[in-house]
Design an enzyme around this catalytic site. Structure first.
Site, PDB file in Angstrom:
ATOM      1  N   TYR A   1      19.896  43.036 -22.044  1.00  0.00           N
ATOM      2  CA  TYR A   1      19.430  43.627 -21.497  1.00  0.00           C
ATOM      3  C   TYR A   1      21.311  44.220 -21.029  1.00  0.00           C
ATOM      4  O   TYR A   1      22.373  44.602 -21.286  1.00  0.00           O
ATOM      5  CB  TYR A   1      18.646  44.797 -20.918  1.00  0.00           C
TER       6      TYR A   1
ATOM      7  N   LYS B   1      24.525  45.852 -22.324  1.00  0.00           N
ATOM      8  CA  LYS B   1      25.109  46.583 -20.979  1.00  0.00           C
ATOM      9  C   LYS B   1      26.504  47.243 -20.906  1.00  0.00           C
ATOM     10  O   LYS B   1      27.247  47.911 -20.639  1.00  0.00           O
ATOM     11  CB  LYS B   1      24.610  47.052 -19.520  1.00  0.00           C
TER      12      LYS B   1
HETATM   13  N1  LIG Z   1      15.345  52.667 -14.875  1.00  0.00           N
HETATM   14  C1  LIG Z   1      16.531  52.266 -14.028  1.00  0.00           C
HETATM   15  O1  LIG Z   1      16.328  51.393 -12.934  1.00  0.00           O
HETATM   16  C2  LIG Z   1      18.448  52.248 -14.632  1.00  0.00           C
HETATM   17  C3  LIG Z   1      18.430  52.680 -15.728  1.00  0.00           C
HETATM   18  N2  LIG Z   1      19.191  52.698 -16.672  1.00  0.00           N
HETATM   19  C4  LIG Z   1      20.129  52.729 -17.388  1.00  0.00           C
HETATM   20  O2  LIG Z   1      20.194  54.757 -17.552  1.00  0.00           O
HETATM   21  C5  LIG Z   1      19.723  54.914 -19.009  1.00  0.00           C
HETATM   22  C6  LIG Z   1      17.547  56.034 -18.888  1.00  0.00           C
HETATM   23  O3  LIG Z   1      16.255  54.420 -18.576  1.00  0.00           O
HETATM   24  P1  LIG Z   1      15.235  54.876 -18.715  1.00  0.00           P
HETATM   25  O4  LIG Z   1      14.887  56.456 -18.445  1.00  0.00           O
HETATM   26  O5  LIG Z   1      15.290  54.451 -17.521  1.00  0.00           O
HETATM   27  O6  LIG Z   1      14.373  54.296 -19.745  1.00  0.00           O
HETATM   28  P2  LIG Z   1      13.972  54.830 -20.905  1.00  0.00           P
HETATM   29  O7  LIG Z   1      13.067  53.655 -21.375  1.00  0.00           O
HETATM   30  O8  LIG Z   1      12.791  55.651 -20.312  1.00  0.00           O
HETATM   31  O9  LIG Z   1      14.686  55.960 -21.499  1.00  0.00           O
HETATM   32  C7  LIG Z   1      15.359  55.331 -22.625  1.00  0.00           C
HETATM   33  C8  LIG Z   1      14.959  56.112 -24.156  1.00  0.00           C
HETATM   34  O10 LIG Z   1      15.961  56.113 -25.131  1.00  0.00           O
HETATM   35  C9  LIG Z   1      15.161  56.137 -26.492  1.00  0.00           C
HETATM   36  N3  LIG Z   1      15.406  54.979 -27.189  1.00  0.00           N
HETATM   37  C10 LIG Z   1      15.538  53.679 -26.900  1.00  0.00           C
HETATM   38  N4  LIG Z   1      15.781  53.213 -28.069  1.00  0.00           N
HETATM   39  C11 LIG Z   1      16.815  54.209 -28.647  1.00  0.00           C
HETATM   40  C12 LIG Z   1      17.178  54.602 -29.737  1.00  0.00           C
HETATM   41  N5  LIG Z   1      17.590  53.485 -31.553  1.00  0.00           N
HETATM   42  N6  LIG Z   1      17.394  55.852 -30.619  1.00  0.00           N
HETATM   43  C13 LIG Z   1      17.443  56.445 -30.121  1.00  0.00           C
HETATM   44  N7  LIG Z   1      16.613  56.922 -28.702  1.00  0.00           N
HETATM   45  C14 LIG Z   1      16.365  55.825 -28.690  1.00  0.00           C
HETATM   46  C15 LIG Z   1      13.895  55.808 -25.646  1.00  0.00           C
HETATM   47  O11 LIG Z   1      12.947  55.511 -26.719  1.00  0.00           O
HETATM   48  P3  LIG Z   1      11.628  54.239 -26.136  1.00  0.00           P
HETATM   49  O12 LIG Z   1      10.747  54.883 -25.033  1.00  0.00           O
HETATM   50  O13 LIG Z   1      10.902  54.031 -27.459  1.00  0.00           O
HETATM   51  O14 LIG Z   1      12.329  53.221 -26.843  1.00  0.00           O
HETATM   52  C16 LIG Z   1      13.848  56.312 -24.183  1.00  0.00           C
HETATM   53  O15 LIG Z   1      12.846  56.985 -24.568  1.00  0.00           O
HETATM   54  C17 LIG Z   1      19.220  53.250 -20.044  1.00  0.00           C
HETATM   55  O16 LIG Z   1      20.699  53.728 -19.991  1.00  0.00           O
HETATM   56  C18 LIG Z   1      19.207  52.351 -18.821  1.00  0.00           C
HETATM   57  O17 LIG Z   1      20.082  51.291 -18.988  1.00  0.00           O
HETATM   58  C19 LIG Z   1      20.353  51.905 -15.792  1.00  0.00           C
HETATM   59  C20 LIG Z   1      20.172  51.318 -14.147  1.00  0.00           C
HETATM   60  C21 LIG Z   1      19.126  51.249 -13.553  1.00  0.00           C
END
Ligand SMILES: NC(=O)C1=CN([C@@H]2O[C@H](COP(=O)(O)OP(=O)(O)OC[C@H]3O[C@@H](n4cnc5c(N)ncnc54)[C@H](OP(=O)(O)O)[C@@H]3O)[C@@H](O)[C@H]2O)C=CC1
Ligand SMILES: CC(C)=CCC[C@@H](C)[C@H]1CC[C@H]2C3=C(CC[C@]12C)[C@@]1(C)CCC(=O)C[C@@H]1CC3
Length: 345
Positions: free
Chosen positions: A144, A148
């Protein structure tokens, strides 16, 4: 050559808009009068007036439909960090982000705001008040983090004032709040299995946990302040609650708020990390036969047992960022939002 109508500056798309952060971002953008297109691999909800485009961000044609007449793109799609599928991270976070940039160019998008992560500089050892000029992790702790880093580099390098395409990366840390599918559910699941009795290390390590509304606020500020003459172009910004807290105090407050006991006994950090590493290696060797996802991955043990908190002075200076919801209030709101995870529920 066909002329393209200039998209309204309040027309945006949220990639990953069905996810935890994405959905909060969509709701706040709508409140602020933006027209929002949601793009995600799955549709998790419906919101009046918000068109949903289901598709994979590696599919340029599908993206182009969602980006039509859009001026701002928020890219917060990613596979979940707990996933251990290297090929998936490579495909979505690296190849997919290249496709997003290409589609933005083709659709005439003016601004791309990437949700990166503060973990791009984390190597499993202490970071105290880390600033954005820390080097990227040389030995990223998991796939991951590795992807990133590449993703952030791609987006920041794509920033071009000449082409009228501006980019910025937001690096949140430890996002939590209502509807988070990871932090509170993992914690409560671990407690329900009787595994939340131990504190890893002496319990004094400070960590940033950031309330989701503050992360959303940072994204919207970045989008609104990203201009050709602003310092934001091609830069990364830490967005946190600016209130580092002891990891184990934070966990204890959530646990006790939901009726569970806080951990009390201490285990040496190096011992737990060593065991986690061994289990991870065993899981790797056995992968062709069986897929195991241990609760105590080396990454999780490192997150639970080291200092990792970041300065958001740059975001304060360049975009006037201040967290909107203080930690204490954020914890109360979060605990109240999980009645189904309360002990005995
Ligand atoms: N949560 C945290 O603490 C942190 C998060 N982040 C970053 O923030 C962002 C959001 O995180 P968060 O909301 O927690 O994650 P989530 O998993 O809740 O949201 C990510 C979304 O992207 C979708 N997704 C995954 N692959 C694809 C694809 N190929 N095409 C289209 N959509 C896709 C997922 O679908 P599905 O669920 O079906 O995979 C999901 O709905 C991410 O980039 C993460 O790296 C950064 C720091 C901390
Ligand atoms: C600060 C930060 C980046 C948090 C991200 C969220 C998760 C990585 C954590 C949420 C719940 C945490 C947790 C553990 C590790 C880190 C989390 C998954 C443990 C597995 C650590 C070892 C234990 O004793 C149990 C913990 C359960 C909760």
């Amino acid at each position: 050559m066909a002329t393209r109508t200039r998209p309204s500056s309040k027309r945006c798309a949220v990639l990953g808009g069905s996810g935890f952060l994405g959905r909060h971002l969509v709701e706040r953008l709508v409140d602020r009068g933006y027209t929002v297109n949601v793009f995600d691999i799955r549709q998790a909800y419906e919101l009046p007036g918000v068109p949903f485009h289901q598709g994979d961000l590696c599919d340029r044609q599908a993206l182009l439909v969602a980006l039509k007449e859009v001026s701002i793109v928020f890219h917060c799609a990613s596979p979940a960090p707990a996933n251990d599928d290297r090929a998936l991270f490579q495909r979505v976070n690296i190849d997919g982000t290249r496709t997003v940039i290409q589609a933005c160019h083709e659709a005439g998008v003016q601004k791309l705001i990437l949700t990166s992560s503060a973990s791009v500089v984390f190597e499993g050892t202490d970071i105290k008040n880390g600033r954005e000029d820390l080097p990227y992790a040389k030995k990223p702790i998991d796939y991951y983090t590795e992807t990133k880093i590449q993703q952030e580099k791609l987006v920041l390098e794509a920033c071009s004032k000449e082409k009228g395409f501006l980019t910025v990366a937001i690096r949140p840390h430890g996002i939590f709040g209502p509807r988070d599918p990871q932090l509170v559910p993992i914690l409560i699941d671990t407690a329900r299995r009787g595994k939340m009795k131990f504190i890893i290390g002496d319990g004094s390590n400070l960590v940033d946990f950031t309330y989701v509304e503050n992360v959303v606020h940072g994204h919207i500020l970045a989008a609104e302040q990203l201009k050709a003459d602003s310092p934001l172009c091609g830069q990364a910004y830490h967005i946190t609650n600016d209130e580092p807290v002891r990891f184990w105090d934070f966990m204890s407050q959530i646990l006790e708020g939901l009726g569970y006991s806080a951990p009390r006994y201490h285990l040496p950090y190096t011992l737990v990390y060593g065991i986690a590493l061994l289990l991870w290696l065993i899981a790797l060797v056995l992968r062709p036969l069986i897929r195991i996802n241990p609760t105590f991955s080396p990454m999780r043990v490192a997150l639970a047992g080291t200092h990792h908190y970041y300065s958001c002075a740059r975001a304060k200076k360049d975009m006037g960022y201040q967290p909107l919801v203080p930690l204490r209030e954020a914890i109360v709101r979060t605990v109240e939002s999980y009645p189904h995870l309360r002990k005995g529920a």
